[in-house]
Write an enzyme that holds these catalytic residues in place. Structure first.
Site: not given
Ligand code: NAD
Length: 488
Positions: A179, A211-212, A216, A254, A288, A392
């Site tokens: 997803k 959506t998450g 998700g 991650e 990130c 962040e």
């Molecule tokens: P997010 O947590 O909002 O969303 C990430 C994913 O999770 C999306 O696909 C979203 O739809 C899904 N999601 C959201 N709520 C969910 C739920 N309740 N259940 C299951 N899935 C759900 O993050 P974002 O805004 O898309 O990405 C930015 C964040 O990602 C930043 O905090 C960044 O640091 C982090 N990030 C980390 C790494 C790493 O490797 N450590 C890499 C890239 C980004």
């Protein structure tokens, strides 16, 4: 509006080797124009159920293929994506707002390499064996794929991060339901079109868009998905942990970062400054691993700041498809607002904004006036307790502060809840070793940034995550291990 909706790109879920329309859709925006240009399936329980079933059905055949057979298919998929590299790069840039240059040189080449890398590494694992010769016993470990893997990825490096999960998952013999972020789904959908040609059997890779909260969460809660690999925010990870707890799922998380760069007075500034500009502002600061706290030793603080700000002012924001542009659009209107608010809060606390937001004017081309743009912004004189130094921001904003001693800077660098990546700049080899050892950070780069060997572990400490990804780590995550003892 009819003519308008006709020109929209409409995505479909990919389940059991077929594209299937969804009953409802979400609008997806082009961040550089502010226009809706794509409709993404708003999948829920029903779609996830169908995808998990397809993945379960495909598991017996896929998991019984030899690593070599799977490797050949992964390599073929890598070739097909590479063949369409330009189309993928254009799509990623349009969907995410990132510059075409970044998509061409980082995102898509890395997606290709993810498949090639795991196609190769899957052939080279050696399991453990021990012997108790005096009693005629050997022990060995055997690794087998787990089942249906749930893969959830964010919007900042869409295809790059999704393939970093799909490749090891399927190389190990699992089948997957992925997803991607609802804000950046296009390149995952494009990849689905290549799976059959690559020889990926139906049902091995399923993609549900949405959506998450809906799609998700349905995946996280599905009883037939024993492992979830998630990249995204710390807040979402907490929710996923709670939701998956009743099922005792295996999780790889991650998460976010608040990454320090530590610049000692013996650093080579001619290398440190350009690299720290990139580490702060590459991909609009939406990585990130981006630096957002720069600690500079007092003796070179003024010189560093002067040179850093002068260079930051040269970064040009604008149409992401213009190859001379360095800063594309941020992902969404809401995210831009959130990033701007951090700058406002810093100002309200008495910090100085030296360039970018509120200081320099954005000169945008006519077609991009409604896009979500922001200039690289450098903030000085911020307190360590400030939200700009603790949370962040995930945008083109970096804070520069002075420090005096090695002990002091280690403590300050570690005084955040995150622990993902750090960079250390010094020509004293003893010092870089010492400091690297003391930092609470899953990755430490000294005198460089973002140089990765995919063989080695990637991941964060503290609120930056649980688990690691890499050749050995991903293999261990995506397989079950069994210890077998044989006595004569
Ligand atoms: P997010 O947590 O909002 O969303 C990430 C994913 O999770 C999306 O696909 C979203 O739809 C899904 N999601 C959201 N709520 C969910 C739920 N309740 N259940 C299951 N899935 C759900 O993050 P974002 O805004 O898309 O990405 C930015 C964040 O990602 C930043 O905090 C960044 O640091 C982090 N990030 C980390 C790494 C790493 O490797 N450590 C890499 C890239 C980004």
């Amino acid at each position: 509006t009819m003519a308008h909706s006709k020109s929209l790109l409409v995505l479909e879920n990919f389940i059991g080797g077929k594209f299937v329309p969804c009953s409802s859709y979400i609008d997806s925006y082009n961040p550089s124009t502010g226009d809706v240009y794509c409709r993404v399936p708003d999948s829920g329980k029903e779609e996830v159920e169908a995808a998990v079933k397809a993945a379960k059905d495909a598991f017996p055949i896929w998991s019984s293929k030899s690593p070599l057979e799977r490797s050949q298919i992964l390599n073929k998929l890598a070739d097909l994506i590479e063949h369409d590299l330009e189309a993928f790069a254009q799509a990623e840039s349009k969907d995410q707002g990132k510059t075409i240059t970044f998509a061409r040189t980082v995102d898509i080449p890395r997606a290709v390499y993810n498949f090639r890398f795991f196609a190769s590494s899957i052939l080279h694992h050696v399991t453990e064996c021990t012997e108790m010769a005096t009693i005629g016993c050997v022990h060995y470990t055997s690794r087998t794929p787990v089942g249906v893997a749930g893969l959830i990825s964010p919007w900042n490096l869409p295809l790059y991060l999704l393939t970093w999960k799909i490749a090891p998952a399927i190389a190990c013999g699992n089948t997957v339901v992925a997803k991607p972020s609802e804000m950046t789904s296009v390149t995952a959908w494009m990849m689905c079109k290549l799976l059959e040609k690559a020889g990926v059997p139906h049902g091995v890779v399923n993609v549900v868009f949405g959506t998450g909260a809906k799609a998700g969460e349905a995946l996280v809660c599905h009883p037939d998905v024993p492992l979830i690999s998630f990249t995204g925010s710390t807040l979402t990870a907490q929710r996923i942990t709670e939701k998956s707890a009743p099922h005792c799922k295996r999780l790889s998380l991650e998460l976010g970062g608040k990454n320090p760069a530590i610049v000692f007075d013996d650093a080579d500034l001619s290398q440190c400054i350009p690299t720290t500009l990139r580490s702060s502002f590459a991909n609009q600061g939406e990585i990130c691993l981006c630096t957002s706290r720069i600690f500079v030793q007092r003796g070179i603080y003024s010189e560093f700041l002067k040179r850093f700000v002068a260079e930051a002012k040269k970064w040009k924001a604008g149409n992401p498809s213009d190859p001379t542009v360095n800063v594309g659009a941020l992902i969404s209107k809401e995210h831009l607002e959130k990033v701007r608010n951090y700058v406002k809060k810093a100002q309200a606390e008495g910090a100085r904004v030296l360039c970018g937001e509120g200081v320099d004017s954005l000169a945008l081309p006519t077609g991009n006036q409604k896009g979500y743009f922001m200039l690289p912004t450098v903030i000085a004189e911020v307190k360590d307790e400030s939200c700009c130094m603790q949370e962040e921001i995930f945008g083109p904003v970096t804070c520069v502060v002075a420090f005096d001693t090695e002990e002091e800077v280690i403590e300050r660098a570690n005084s955040v809840k995150y622990g993902l990546a750090a960079t250390v700049w010094s020509s004293n080899v003893g010092r870089v070793h010492r400091v690297a050892q003391s930092l609470q950070s899953g990755l430490v780069w000294t005198n460089c940034w973002l140089i990765r060997d995919l063989n080695l572990p990637f991941g964060g400490m503290k609120a930056s995550g649980i688990g690691r990804e890499g050749a050995k780590d991903s293999y261990e995550f995506f397989t079950e291990v069994k210890t077998i003892t044989i006595k004569h």
